[in-house]
Scaffold this motif. Structure first.
Motif: not given
Length: 166
Positions: A120-135
């Motif tokens: 679950e944490g790895a999945k959340a980290a990937k989402e955060v990374k994807r959001d940061l890249e988009w930002t």
């Protein structure tokens, strides 16, 4: 017909000439024979040659006498204590084994939960990374638009507040 060997002096089958008699006290005292080797006394007190004083053979078998002697010399109390100790130790070992199995099952459940939390944490980290890249892409697009639309103001602000990239 001789084979060159001397004939054996041990008879093939013979009746046992010895009879179990309570040992007479040695040195005139009232001591009892406590040695591991049984005391063999012939039935009439004569030499242990197998003949009694009347020349006959004894009617008590040597094996019977040894069996009686050994049955009286082996005490069951230490054996009983050993069996009790063994049973107690076995019970303790089984209890410890059961406890270890329970702890292993608990560890397996905890490991399963930890793996689920990690996934679950790895999945959340990937989402955060994807959001940061988009930002970051969005910020770069806005920066480029601002630089094109307001080039003088952008250079002035950039000189006053240089970006860490340059």
């Amino acid at each position: 017909m001789t084979t060159g060997k001397a004939p054996s002096k041990i008879p093939v089958a013979y009746p046992a000439p010895y009879k179990f008699i309570t040992p007479a006290p040695r040195n005139g005292g009232s001591s009892v024979n406590t040695s591991a080797v049984p005391s063999l006394v012939s039935d009439s007190g004569s030499s242990p040659s197998g003949r009694s004083s009347d020349g006959g053979m004894s009617d008590v078998d040597l094996l019977d006498m040894l069996d009686i002697k050994l049955s009286h010399s082996v005490k069951p109390e230490p054996l009983d204590k050993g069996l009790a100790s063994q049973a107690q130790t076995s019970g303790v070992l089984k209890a410890k084994q059961r406890e270890l199995e329970e702890l292993q099952a608990l560890a397996q459940r905890r490991l399963k939960g930890a793996r689920a939390n990690f996934a679950e944490g790895a999945k959340a980290a990937k989402e955060v990374k994807r959001d940061l890249e988009w930002t970051q892409k969005r910020v770069n697009v806005l920066k480029t638009k601002t630089e094109r639309k307001f080039p003088q103001e952008y250079r002035k602000v950039h000189q006053r507040y240089p970006s860490p990239e340059h």
